[in-house]
Design a protein around this motif. Sequence first.
Motif, PDB file in Angstrom:
ATOM      1  N   ILE A 147       0.856  -1.200   0.000  1.00 29.48           N
ATOM      2  CA  ILE A 147       0.000   0.000   0.000  1.00 29.48           C
ATOM      3  C   ILE A 147       0.879   1.234   0.000  1.00 29.48           C
ATOM      4  N   GLY A 148       0.842   1.961  -1.103  1.00 24.69           N
ATOM      5  CA  GLY A 148       1.510   3.246  -1.150  1.00 24.69           C
ATOM      6  C   GLY A 148       0.427   4.289  -1.239  1.00 24.69           C
ATOM      7  N   GLY A 149       0.261   5.097  -0.206  1.00 21.77           N
ATOM      8  CA  GLY A 149      -0.801   6.103  -0.273  1.00 21.77           C
ATOM      9  C   GLY A 149      -1.336   6.446   1.097  1.00 21.77           C
ATOM     10  N   ILE A 150      -2.425   7.201   1.063  1.00 19.24           N
ATOM     11  CA  ILE A 150      -2.986   7.742   2.312  1.00 19.24           C
ATOM     12  C   ILE A 150      -4.389   7.181   2.527  1.00 19.24           C
ATOM     13  N   ASP A 151      -5.006   7.588   3.638  1.00 18.38           N
ATOM     14  CA  ASP A 151      -6.436   7.460   3.893  1.00 18.38           C
ATOM     15  C   ASP A 151      -6.980   6.033   3.781  1.00 18.38           C
ATOM     16  N   PRO A 152      -6.476   5.079   4.585  1.00 17.54           N
ATOM     17  CA  PRO A 152      -7.012   3.713   4.511  1.00 17.54           C
ATOM     18  C   PRO A 152      -8.433   3.626   5.070  1.00 17.54           C
ATOM     19  N   TRP A 166      -7.704   2.640  -0.221  1.00 16.45           N
ATOM     20  CA  TRP A 166      -6.853   3.753   0.186  1.00 16.45           C
ATOM     21  C   TRP A 166      -6.893   4.867  -0.837  1.00 16.45           C
ATOM     22  N   GLY A 167      -6.278   5.981  -0.466  1.00 14.26           N
ATOM     23  CA  GLY A 167      -6.487   7.241  -1.183  1.00 14.26           C
ATOM     24  C   GLY A 167      -6.078   7.263  -2.628  1.00 14.26           C
ATOM     25  N   ALA A 168      -5.294   6.324  -3.064  1.00 14.79           N
ATOM     26  CA  ALA A 168      -4.874   6.311  -4.465  1.00 14.79           C
ATOM     27  C   ALA A 168      -5.963   5.737  -5.362  1.00 14.79           C
ATOM     28  N   GLY A 169      -7.149   5.519  -4.810  1.00 15.57           N
ATOM     29  CA  GLY A 169      -8.236   4.959  -5.608  1.00 15.57           C
ATOM     30  C   GLY A 169      -8.088   3.457  -5.773  1.00 15.57           C
ATOM     31  N   ARG A 170      -7.353   2.830  -4.874  1.00 15.60           N
ATOM     32  CA  ARG A 170      -7.112   1.389  -4.987  1.00 15.60           C
ATOM     33  C   ARG A 170      -7.889   0.648  -3.905  1.00 15.60           C
ATOM     34  N   CYS A 171      -8.075  -0.620  -4.175  1.00  9.53           N
ATOM     35  CA  CYS A 171      -8.677  -1.468  -3.155  1.00  9.53           C
ATOM     36  C   CYS A 171      -8.183  -2.892  -3.332  1.00  9.53           C
ATOM     37  N   TYR A 200      -0.620  -1.933  -6.204  1.00 10.26           N
ATOM     38  CA  TYR A 200      -1.314  -3.150  -5.799  1.00 10.26           C
ATOM     39  C   TYR A 200      -2.820  -2.909  -5.834  1.00 10.26           C
ATOM     40  N   GLY A 201      -3.561  -3.975  -5.891  1.00  9.22           N
ATOM     41  CA  GLY A 201      -5.012  -3.881  -5.813  1.00  9.22           C
ATOM     42  C   GLY A 201      -5.622  -3.463  -7.133  1.00  9.22           C
ATOM     43  N   VAL A 202      -6.924  -3.122  -7.088  1.00  8.41           N
ATOM     44  CA  VAL A 202      -7.596  -2.692  -8.316  1.00  8.41           C
ATOM     45  C   VAL A 202      -7.942  -1.215  -8.206  1.00  8.41           C
ATOM     46  N   ASN A 203      -8.111  -0.608  -9.380  1.00 18.86           N
ATOM     47  CA  ASN A 203      -8.492   0.802  -9.421  1.00 18.86           C
ATOM     48  C   ASN A 203     -10.014   0.883  -9.288  1.00 18.86           C
ATOM     49  N   CYS A 204     -10.485   1.128  -8.101  1.00 12.98           N
ATOM     50  CA  CYS A 204     -11.934   1.108  -7.884  1.00 12.98           C
ATOM     51  C   CYS A 204     -12.600   2.407  -8.332  1.00 12.98           C
TER      52      CYS A 204
END
Length: 699
Positions: A147-152, A166-171, A200-204
Motif C-alpha cells: 500500500i503506497g498512499g494515504i487514507d485507509p 486507500w487514497g490512491a483509488g485502490r482497493c 497493488y489492488g484494483v483501481n476502484c
Amino acid sequence: MKRVALTMLLCLPSWMVAQNPIIRNQFTADPTARVFNDRVYLYPSHDIVPPAGQRQNWFCMEDYHVFSSENLTDWTDHGVIVSQNKVPWVRPDSYSMWAPDCIYRNGKYYFYFPSAPKDGKGFAVGVAIADSPEGPFVPEPEPIKGIGGIDPCVLQASDGNAYIFWGAGRCAKLKPNMKELADDTPKEKVKWDEREFEMYGVNCLKGLPNRQAEGPFAFEYNGNYYLTYPYVRENTEVLGYAMSKNPMGPYEYKGLIMAEHANGCWTNHHSIVNYKGQWYLFYHHNFFAPKDDKRRSVQIEKLFFNPDGTIQEVKPTMRGVGINKATEKIEIDRFSEASADVSTAYVDTTNYQLGGQATLPQKGSWMKYNDVDFSCLSDGYMLISVKAADNTEFCVREKSAKGKVIARIKLVVKPEEPAGGAPAMSRFRRDMRNQWLSQTATLEYTPTGVTDLVITNEGDGALSVDWVQFKNRPKYFSPAAAAPAKPDEEGFIRRWMLLEPIDKPNSGNTVFTDSYLREHFYREYFKGQQTMLPKDGQKITAVFKQEQAPAGFGRGQAAPPAVPEVKTVKQTLTWHALDSENFNVKLFRFAEKWGTKVYGVLFWAVTVIDCPEDIPDVRLAVGSNSASMWWLDGEEVLLLSGDRRMVKDDCLSRRLTLKKGRNILRGAVINGPGMSDFCVRFLDEKGNPVTNFTINNSK
Ligand code: FUB
C-alpha cells in the motif's frame, strides 16, 4: 487498581455539545466513526498548529486521539492512541499522521493509519492492534506491504472478507490476519506525472469522477456496496459516491453526498455510520479556523437513503445532531434551517470558539433550530440574547414559522421623556439600541418532549439573536401532601388553603389605614368568607361592588377621585391546598401562577391547626407585605396596617389559647402596586416558637 482506573476515567476530558463542530478541545479532521459496544467511537486525524520549522501552511499531525459518545452529544476524549514517535516505521518528525480507520475483527481492534515511512518518500499505511476500542494500540513494526498512499478504510463485507481501500483509488482484499494484502492481490503499472508506479489492488475509481480523489469510505447496506470519496469537482472537494454489487467494483457513480464547502475550505473527508437506527455523515470543516483550511473540526449531520438505495445530498449545518435540553444555553444561531436572508457572523473574530450570532433582517425572516427537549421544563420562562436597532417584535414558535407561539417579545424603544411627564413603560432604552440584551419572556405555551424552535421576525426592524435558554421558575409551592404537616423548625405555618386573588385595585399602599382595611376586609366578597373550610380545588363565586380604579392607576398615582364610580364584579375563583417552599408564603408568586392580576388584589388564606391539648398563652406573630388581618376561630386577633414590608414577627396578637382539637386560622392580605407575602407562627410566653400541633387543611 480499580480506584486508579476510575480516577483516570474521571480525569478524561469530556464535554456536551449537540452542535457542530463536535470536538472542542483540539482540531480534528478526517473523521472515521465506528460503533463498538453500543457507543460511537470517533477516530479522526489531529490537526495541530505547526511547530516552528515544521510543515508550515500544510497539514500537520503528530498523533491520533480517540473520542467516544453514547448519544452524539456528550463526548469523551480518551487521549492519544498512536503517535509518530512511537511507531517503529514512521519518521518521528514527519507530522504526517493523516486520515485513519479502525475496525473490530476476531476479538481485536485494528487501527489503520497512513504516515511517512523512515525509509522512503510518500506515504505508507500501517496497523496498530488493541483489545479495546480505546487502546492501548500496539503498532506493527512494518507498514502493510503493497500500500503506497494515504487514507485507509477497511470494509468488512458480507462475503466474509475484509477489503482495504486507500487514497490512491485502490482497493485490495486483506488476509484474515488483517495485516497483509491477500496473496492473490493484483498489481499493475500506473503512470502518474510521467512517472511509472507499480500499484497493488484494483483501481476502484475507474470511470468515476476522480480528480484528486482521496479519503475513500466504503460500506455495505441493503445488498449494495457504497464507495464514497472526496474529489475535486471544480476548485475544492465535494463528497461523491458510487454503488456496486461487489466490494471491489466496478462501481457506478451516483452523485453528491455533500457539495463544496461554501467558505472555500479545500478538503472534506468523511465516514458514514448507522447508530441506533439513524444514519449519520461525519465530515470536517474549518469553523474554528476560518482562515486556515488545514486546521479543521469534525461535524455531523443526519444522512438519509432513498428507497432505491441512493443517498440524499446532505447540507452542512452548524446545528449538527444531538438533542439540546431546553434549560441549556442554546446557541440558536447554529440553526438547522433558515430563510434565505438570514446571515451569521462570528461574535468575536479573535476567538472563533465563542461562536456566532444570526441576523434576521426583516419581517418574515425566520430560523429553525431542531430537537430541543422540553421535558426538563415545568413552570418555565425564556431568556434570549438579542440585539435590535429599533422597535421590533419577534416570536419563538414551535415547529414552523406559522407554528404555535411559545413566547412573543416586543422591543419598544423608550420615547424621549416628556418634560414633567411620567416615564412611559418601556423594555428597551434608547442607548441600548444595537447592544446585546438578555430579554426575559413569559411563555404563552410550553411544548412537551422534543420539538423544533423557530424564531420569526415579526416587527419592522432587523434583529440579531445569539442564544436562547428556558429556565424553570423557582418552586414556591407544592400541592399540600396527604399527611398532616408540622410547623417548620422556627414554628412557621407553611400549609395553607389559598384563594385565587380577588380584584381589589388600591391606588397605593399609603391608603392602608385601619379604617380603610376594616372596611375592605369586612366587606363580603363571597359566601362563607368568615366560616367556610374550603377543600382543595373548590370553586367559589365572588360577587361584590367595587370602586373603579382611576384612569392611569399605578405606582405613584394620585389618590382616587372623591366620588368613585362603582361597578359590580363577579369572579369565579378556586381554592388551592398548598405547602409553601419558604417560611413566608409568597402570594405574589401564587397570583402570578393562579391569578389574573398580581397587583391591586386581595388574598384569603385559611389553615386548620389541630392541637393534642390546649396550648394557652400563645401569641399569633405575623409579618406581611402589604397589609393584612387575621382571625382565630372567627375572632379578629391581628391587624397589620400601613405600608409594611414582610418582617418576621412584625406584629404580635394578645395572649390566645389554641384549644385542644381543631382551630381555624384565617387571614386576608391586600396589596397595592407591590409584592405580597406573609409569614405566620405562634410564639409562647418566652418568645419561642410553638410547634406541638399539626396542620391539616387539605382534608
Ligand atoms: O488530513 C490530511 C488529508 O487531508 C487527508 O488525508 C485527506 O483526506 C484530506 O482530508
